[in-house]
Design a protein around this motif. Structure first.
Motif, PDB file in Angstrom:
ATOM      1  N   GLN A 265      35.369  20.548  59.143  1.00  0.00           N
ATOM      2  CA  GLN A 265      35.146  21.988  59.327  1.00  0.00           C
ATOM      3  C   GLN A 265      33.654  22.289  59.356  1.00  0.00           C
ATOM      4  N   ASN A 266      33.259  23.163  60.286  1.00  0.00           N
ATOM      5  CA  ASN A 266      31.845  23.555  60.339  1.00  0.00           C
ATOM      6  C   ASN A 266      31.431  24.340  59.104  1.00  0.00           C
ATOM      7  N   ASN A 267      32.312  25.212  58.638  1.00  0.00           N
ATOM      8  CA  ASN A 267      32.028  26.009  57.439  1.00  0.00           C
ATOM      9  C   ASN A 267      33.268  25.977  56.554  1.00  0.00           C
ATOM     10  N   PRO A 268      33.476  24.874  55.833  1.00  0.00           N
ATOM     11  CA  PRO A 268      34.736  24.710  55.093  1.00  0.00           C
ATOM     12  C   PRO A 268      34.942  25.745  54.001  1.00  0.00           C
ATOM     13  N   LEU A 269      33.874  26.178  53.342  1.00  0.00           N
ATOM     14  CA  LEU A 269      34.033  27.145  52.268  1.00  0.00           C
ATOM     15  C   LEU A 269      34.530  28.479  52.818  1.00  0.00           C
TER      16      LEU A 269
END
Length: 711
Positions: A265-269
């Protein structure tokens, strides 16, 4: 009380590898018996739980027990590489009498056998035996026991410290191995692989997430992500403390899926936050399914970008073609290279994209799918997955697509003895995200298989079979957690059809009084227990052996009118752990048959009496919902129902004799003595009035039975 010890302590107990293992091998030597080389793959060492305060340094054999899919083979290879000892992959052999001696001769020759034998007895070597589960399943119980006899002779007792052999397998296999070795006079030590601590879990996810071309991960960002995930999941599977939820949060397949999600994921959070907001009231298993779905969606996006480059329309076409559904077809096909993915309809698609580029590019991209490990020439797709979470999510998602042809293939793959079920499959099938409801009867059997490997003692399957029509029965499979229903799967069976169970059953209540149950068909062994209650008209045990696993507080119980089958041996826990109520029990079941006295009542007795009462009451409840006037049912129709065994004639006669049910014109009216109908429908054995009613009913049936026998 269990006592923890570390991987380094286990490693220190091993003997230093023998120089004999450096001898030149015979041409007939096996590549599956070798000292592993050091691996650059990150390894997070687990802790172990012992039954005693200290490690038994005088034990000849160390039995390492671990749940499904936690990486026993990786553990075996790490122990072998770090100690310089031979690791045997027993899944590659058919074990039996003289197996170990014969294998050593084939690998090192007669002189080598003599040297290795001396090294074992003088404390200079430890044999590390991996994949005991597969060996037992492939060879059968008697051949497996014969191979352990050969091992016992090979490692004859000596004064040397440290184990001469380590055997790794699932808990049920290690229970059986321990029993066999104890009968042979071999001293053993059992060490159970513990679920990861929070620190180990973080290290495991970090190792998985760092396996990427991006060159590592930011430690602070990953820690924030894991903190958020643990905060979301912990209260759902425990009380918020790690110790209460580590059977999920510290379970390697779950962490494996989490690491893959984070990596891709590019921005997992942010993605995790989006998933939580969209499913704020959903169970943790829905969250995990969402994470796995996000991996597939991300793979489609990445393929689209690779396929289209700077052409946005081509990117969109590639992404739509390599959809999550297309990926599942490829993942679960035995010949994915032959799969033709139907491209989406698009007015912008060029013929060259479809005819020349799509499938070659897709197949090349699929070869690096994050759900897969790299296994050459493996025909069973279920054995190609990198982890149990990936496999079980893929299978459950395929079932949701209602592809009956694909289901038939997957069912056959599932029966492969090399496929080890995990509890994750049953939980995915019961999740809202996968959204299964009505399923083929084979799926119920697969769910039972999966649930039997479970790690949550308060999760129970309840399976009920009801007559619905003259030619079919309704099967309801409900997951109960802490006594509350989570989800129900339904299926149908034809009258006269049996319910088949493949590998084992545990923590399950099955109420099928008019249905036959067949267990272990085509298998070497079938495992029953702990915490199993079965009621059926006919039980056929078809496996060569049935192994009984005991529970902590209560025995498993089977009630059936007929017991038959081809089972030749019952092993494991004794008659105190399995009670069978059956008119006639032939070999090898005689020791397990019980004859209850009139005044002895187990909870299982009360449970079955309650289930029979509930089945009778439901007819009155259905009718009374449509008409006013209290609980009632047409008397003539009830006679038909009783004649077809769709309700208990014993319950009816008891209630009639006690005048709890009575005739009023053309109707039967039911009035229970101080008992709420909801109590009966929930079969609440904690209700004192209901419990007294059931005890009265059981006494009545037993006195009646004894009177009938006397006549």
């Amino acid at each position: 009380m269990n006592n923890r010890t570390s991987f380094s302590s286990i490693l220190a107990s091993l003997r230093t590898g023998s120089s004999s293992f450096d001898m030149s091998r015979e041409p007939t030597g096996s590549p599956y018996i070798t000292v592993p080389s050091s691996s650059s793959t990150p390894f997070v060492a687990p802790d172990f739980e012992l039954d005693h305060a200290e490690f038994d340094s005088e034990a000849s054999v160390l039995l390492i027990s671990a749940p499904a899919a936690v990486g026993k083979s990786s553990l075996a290879n790490q122990l072998g590489a770090r100690s310089g000892n031979l690791v045997w992959d027993l899944s590659r052999f058919s074990v039996g009498s003289s197996f170990f001696v014969g294998a050593l001769v084939r690998n090192f020759g007669p002189n080598g056998l003599s040297q290795v034998t001396n090294d074992l007895r003088e404390g200079r070597a430890t044999l590390i035996l991996d994949a005991a589960d597969e060996a037992l399943s492939r060879a059968g119980a008697s051949n497996y026991a014969a191979s352990l006899e050969d091992l016992a002779r090979l490692i004859a007792p000596s004064n040397a410290a440290g184990p001469a052999a380590i055997i790794l397998g699932r808990p049920d296999t290690m229970d059986e191995t321990d029993r066999i070795l104890a009968a042979l006079g071999v001293r053993t030590q059992v060490a159970r692989v513990a679920f990861f601590s929070e620190g180990q879990a973080r290290d495991f996810v970090r190792a998985k997430a760092s396996d990427t071309e991006r060159g590592g991960v930011a430690a602070d960002e990953l820690n924030d992500f894991l903190t958020e995930f643990f905060r979301a999941v912990g209260p759902a599977v425990g009380n918020g403390e790690w110790a209460s939820s580590q059977s999920f949060l510290g379970y390697a397949p779950v962490l494996d899926a989490l690491g893959t999600f984070y990596r891709d994921q590019n921005n997992p959070l942010r993605r995790l936050s989006e998933i939580r907001k969209g499913n704020s009231n959903s169970h943790v298993w829905e969250l995990l399914a969402e994470l796995l779905e996000a991996i597939l969606v991300r793979e489609a996006e990445k393929f689209g970008q690779n396929f289209g480059g700077d052409d946005e329309r081509k990117c969109a076409f590639g992404e739509a073609s390599y959809s999550p559904q297309a990926q599942l077809l490829l993942l679960l096909s035995d010949t994915p290279e032959d799969i033709e993915i139907s491209p989406p309809t698009s007015q912008y698609a060029e013929d060259s994209w479809i005819l020349e580029e799509l499938m070659p590019r897709m197949w090349q991209w699929f070869g690096q799918h994050p759900f897969l490990k790299r296994v050459a020439d493996e025909p069973n797709p279920l054995l190609r997955f990198a982890g149990a979470a990936f496999r079980d999510y893929s299978v459950a998602s395929l079932l949701a697509a209602s592809d009956l042809a694909a289901l038939s293939r997957v069912r056959d793959y599932w029966q492969d003895p090399r496929v080890t079920p995990s509890p994750i499959f049953s939980r995915f099938c019961m999740s809202e995200v996968v959204h299964l409801s009505a399923v083929p009867i084979d799926v119920i059997s697969m769910v039972v298989d999966s649930h039997a490997t479970g790690f949550q003692p308060l999760a129970v399957l309840e399976i009920e079979v009801h007559d619905e029509q003259d030619n079919a029965s309704l099967v309801e499979c409900t997951l109960l957690e802490n006594g509350s229903p989570v989800r129900t799967l339904t299926s149908h069976m034809r009258h006269g059809e049996s319910l088949y169970l493949s590998r084992g059953i545990a923590q399950t209540i099955m109420d099928a009084p008019d249905v036959g149950v067949v267990v272990g068909s085509g298998a070497q062994d079938f495992v029953i227990g702990p915490e199993v209650i079965i009621r059926c008209s006919r039980l056929s045990t078809e496996s060569t052996e049935v192994r009984v696993r005991g529970g902590v507080d209560s025995a498993s119980e089977v009630r059936t009118d007929i017991l038959l089958g081809s089972t030749r041996r019952v092993s494991g826990a004794g008659p105190d752990s399995l009670r069978m109520t059956v008119p006639v029990a032939a070999f090898p079941w005689q020791a397990y048959r019980i004859l209850p006295s009139v005044d002895e009542f187990a909870d299982a007795d009360l449970y079955w009496a309650g289930m029979a009462t509930r089945r009778y009451l439901k007819w009155f409840v259905r009718r009374s919902l449509l008409e006013v006037g209290g609980l009632h049912y047409p008397a003539g129709q009830m006679e038909t129902i009783l004649g077809k065994n769709r309700a208990s004639a014993e319950v009816h006669e008891f209630l009639s004799e006690r005048e709890y049910v009575y005739r009023e014109g053309i109707l039967l009216r039911l009035r229970l003595p101080g008992i709420n109908g909801a109590t009966v429908l929930s079969n609440d054995l904690q209700d004192s009035a209901y419990r007294s009613f059931l005890i009265d009913f059981i006494k009545w049936t037993r006195v009646r039975s004894l009177s009938s026998e006397a006549r």
